[in-house]
Design a protein around this motif. Sequence first.
Motif, PDB file in Angstrom:
ATOM      1  N   PRO A 100       0.826  -1.222   0.000  1.00  0.00           N
ATOM      2  CA  PRO A 100       0.000   0.000   0.000  1.00  0.00           C
ATOM      3  C   PRO A 100       0.854   1.263   0.000  1.00  0.00           C
ATOM      4  N   ASN A 101       1.514   1.517  -1.113  1.00  0.00           N
ATOM      5  CA  ASN A 101       2.451   2.633  -1.207  1.00  0.00           C
ATOM      6  C   ASN A 101       2.117   3.563  -2.367  1.00  0.00           C
ATOM      7  N   GLY A 115      -1.826  -1.908  -4.553  1.00  0.00           N
ATOM      8  CA  GLY A 115      -2.129  -2.298  -3.179  1.00  0.00           C
ATOM      9  C   GLY A 115      -2.686  -1.166  -2.346  1.00  0.00           C
ATOM     10  N   LEU A 116      -2.349   0.062  -2.690  1.00  0.00           N
ATOM     11  CA  LEU A 116      -2.879   1.210  -1.950  1.00  0.00           C
ATOM     12  C   LEU A 116      -4.380   1.329  -2.133  1.00  0.00           C
ATOM     13  N   LEU A 117      -4.885   0.938  -3.290  1.00  0.00           N
ATOM     14  CA  LEU A 117      -6.307   1.085  -3.588  1.00  0.00           C
ATOM     15  C   LEU A 117      -7.166   0.125  -2.782  1.00  0.00           C
ATOM     16  N   ARG A 118      -6.545  -0.852  -2.147  1.00  0.00           N
ATOM     17  CA  ARG A 118      -7.295  -1.741  -1.246  1.00  0.00           C
ATOM     18  C   ARG A 118      -7.357  -1.177   0.164  1.00  0.00           C
ATOM     19  N   VAL A 119      -6.542  -0.155   0.432  1.00  0.00           N
ATOM     20  CA  VAL A 119      -6.530   0.491   1.752  1.00  0.00           C
ATOM     21  C   VAL A 119      -7.224   1.849   1.692  1.00  0.00           C
ATOM     22  N   ALA A 120      -6.943   2.606   0.640  1.00  0.00           N
ATOM     23  CA  ALA A 120      -7.617   3.892   0.422  1.00  0.00           C
ATOM     24  C   ALA A 120      -8.981   3.602  -0.184  1.00  0.00           C
ATOM     25  N   GLU A 121      -9.996   3.605   0.652  1.00  0.00           N
ATOM     26  CA  GLU A 121     -11.317   3.121   0.244  1.00  0.00           C
ATOM     27  C   GLU A 121     -12.121   4.151  -0.534  1.00  0.00           C
ATOM     28  N   THR A 122     -11.708   5.410  -0.507  1.00  0.00           N
ATOM     29  CA  THR A 122     -12.421   6.468  -1.220  1.00  0.00           C
ATOM     30  C   THR A 122     -11.421   7.302  -2.006  1.00  0.00           C
ATOM     31  N   ARG A 219      -6.266   5.255   9.812  1.00  0.00           N
ATOM     32  CA  ARG A 219      -6.856   4.183  10.619  1.00  0.00           C
ATOM     33  C   ARG A 219      -6.912   2.898   9.795  1.00  0.00           C
ATOM     34  N   ASN A 220      -7.210   3.018   8.519  1.00  0.00           N
ATOM     35  CA  ASN A 220      -7.174   1.852   7.640  1.00  0.00           C
ATOM     36  C   ASN A 220      -5.764   1.281   7.549  1.00  0.00           C
ATOM     37  N   MET A 221      -4.784   2.181   7.434  1.00  0.00           N
ATOM     38  CA  MET A 221      -3.389   1.743   7.368  1.00  0.00           C
ATOM     39  C   MET A 221      -3.006   0.981   8.634  1.00  0.00           C
ATOM     40  N   ALA A 222      -3.457   1.498   9.782  1.00  0.00           N
ATOM     41  CA  ALA A 222      -3.148   0.836  11.048  1.00  0.00           C
ATOM     42  C   ALA A 222      -3.765  -0.554  11.100  1.00  0.00           C
ATOM     43  N   ALA A 223      -4.999  -0.667  10.610  1.00  0.00           N
ATOM     44  CA  ALA A 223      -5.673  -1.964  10.616  1.00  0.00           C
ATOM     45  C   ALA A 223      -5.011  -2.937   9.650  1.00  0.00           C
ATOM     46  N   THR A 224      -4.513  -2.414   8.548  1.00  0.00           N
ATOM     47  CA  THR A 224      -3.882  -3.275   7.539  1.00  0.00           C
ATOM     48  C   THR A 224      -2.479  -3.696   7.947  1.00  0.00           C
ATOM     49  N   GLY A 225      -1.722  -2.742   8.509  1.00  0.00           N
ATOM     50  CA  GLY A 225      -0.320  -3.001   8.809  1.00  0.00           C
ATOM     51  C   GLY A 225      -0.079  -3.761  10.089  1.00  0.00           C
ATOM     52  N   SER A 234      11.830   4.167  15.142  1.00  0.00           N
ATOM     53  CA  SER A 234      11.630   4.376  13.714  1.00  0.00           C
ATOM     54  C   SER A 234      11.507   5.860  13.415  1.00  0.00           C
ATOM     55  N   THR A 235      12.011   6.264  12.242  1.00  0.00           N
ATOM     56  CA  THR A 235      11.820   7.647  11.824  1.00  0.00           C
ATOM     57  C   THR A 235      10.410   7.873  11.318  1.00  0.00           C
ATOM     58  N   HIS A 236       9.703   6.793  11.023  1.00  0.00           N
ATOM     59  CA  HIS A 236       8.352   6.931  10.484  1.00  0.00           C
ATOM     60  C   HIS A 236       7.367   7.076  11.641  1.00  0.00           C
ATOM     61  N   PRO A 237       6.544   8.118  11.673  1.00  0.00           N
ATOM     62  CA  PRO A 237       5.626   8.311  12.799  1.00  0.00           C
ATOM     63  C   PRO A 237       4.641   7.152  12.936  1.00  0.00           C
ATOM     64  N   ALA A 238       4.317   6.808  14.179  1.00  0.00           N
ATOM     65  CA  ALA A 238       3.278   5.819  14.407  1.00  0.00           C
ATOM     66  C   ALA A 238       1.945   6.379  13.920  1.00  0.00           C
ATOM     67  N   HIS A 239       1.026   5.486  13.565  1.00  0.00           N
ATOM     68  CA  HIS A 239      -0.241   5.929  12.996  1.00  0.00           C
ATOM     69  C   HIS A 239      -0.982   6.899  13.922  1.00  0.00           C
ATOM     70  N   GLU A 240      -1.031   6.592  15.220  1.00  0.00           N
ATOM     71  CA  GLU A 240      -1.766   7.460  16.138  1.00  0.00           C
ATOM     72  C   GLU A 240      -1.116   8.836  16.246  1.00  0.00           C
ATOM     73  N   SER A 241       0.208   8.884  16.237  1.00  0.00           N
ATOM     74  CA  SER A 241       0.893  10.176  16.276  1.00  0.00           C
ATOM     75  C   SER A 241       0.597  10.974  15.011  1.00  0.00           C
ATOM     76  N   ARG A 242       0.563  10.282  13.876  1.00  0.00           N
ATOM     77  CA  ARG A 242       0.259  10.949  12.621  1.00  0.00           C
ATOM     78  C   ARG A 242      -1.151  11.525  12.663  1.00  0.00           C
ATOM     79  N   ILE A 243      -2.075  10.770  13.170  1.00  0.00           N
ATOM     80  CA  ILE A 243      -3.466  11.234  13.255  1.00  0.00           C
ATOM     81  C   ILE A 243      -3.571  12.459  14.160  1.00  0.00           C
ATOM     82  N   LYS A 244      -2.845  12.452  15.263  1.00  0.00           N
ATOM     83  CA  LYS A 244      -2.872  13.608  16.162  1.00  0.00           C
ATOM     84  C   LYS A 244      -2.368  14.865  15.472  1.00  0.00           C
ATOM     85  N   VAL A 245      -1.315  14.720  14.669  1.00  0.00           N
ATOM     86  CA  VAL A 245      -0.789  15.873  13.935  1.00  0.00           C
ATOM     87  C   VAL A 245      -1.842  16.389  12.967  1.00  0.00           C
TER      88      VAL A 245
END
Length: 268
Positions: A100-101, A115-122, A219-225, A234-245
């Motif tokens: 999903p990239n 693969g991204l189109l199976r996670v990005a539902e809209t 949230r979809n990414m979190a459920a999928t990953g 990790s340098t990549h933010p966790a999903h919840e941190s990203r959502i807060k931003v």
Amino acid sequence: MRLRFPLHLLFILQLALLAGCDETPTGRSQLALVPENLMAQMGEDTFDQLLNRQPVSRDTQVNELVQCVADKVVAGAEASYPGLAFPERWDVVVFEDSSPNAFALPGGRIGVHTGLLRVAETSAQLAAVIGHEVGHVLADHGNERLTQQLGIKAGLLVVGLLGEGELGHQQLMQALGIGAQIGISLPFSRTHEEEADLMGLAIMARSGFDPQESVALWRNMAATGGGQPPEFLSTHPAHESRIKVLETSMDEALATYENASPADCSTS
């Protein structure tokens, strides 16, 4: 082959190092020394490699959807950041890849994995990803990372004192966010990711896509990953941190969205 230049170019290099500090579209100080035309050439070369190695989707409906969303996102980016220089055109390609990239490269290249189109539902969730990736390009994150990774080599590259082979093609690709295995996206720094998230949020809202769908996407990414490693590893933010931003700027994005023409990328 090493190129030989007069010593006065070293003085020019020193001036470039002193004058290279600039600001990103969000106002963050940035050191990016590589000329934009060279960054665009690297983006083009990397994209050509992807086209040679990765299968491309022939699904007409999928291609029309991705092209529509990308076109609207680019238009929204131009409206959001009118003072920036934009490529004359953007090439958009859908690659057959289950991960999903998505990615965007300097010079106006956008790649989306099936693969991204199976996670990005809209279409709005797809716009959140493409807006984020375009944000990386507009904020010159690849240039900044290349400057940081190569240090003085990047400065020498500015004045042509290093040949292409000495620079290291893999280092260039990593700076652009593409991994050793062609098509695998590498994370930018947490600062870059957060900046691209906020720019992407503003861009998708100006494009006419509901910015609240960005939260739904992650949230979809979190459920999928599944589980992620602790954020500090990790340098990549966790999903919840990203959502807060994203939520910190959601009110402003919603106000922009309410004044934008709704985007319609529905396919028959």
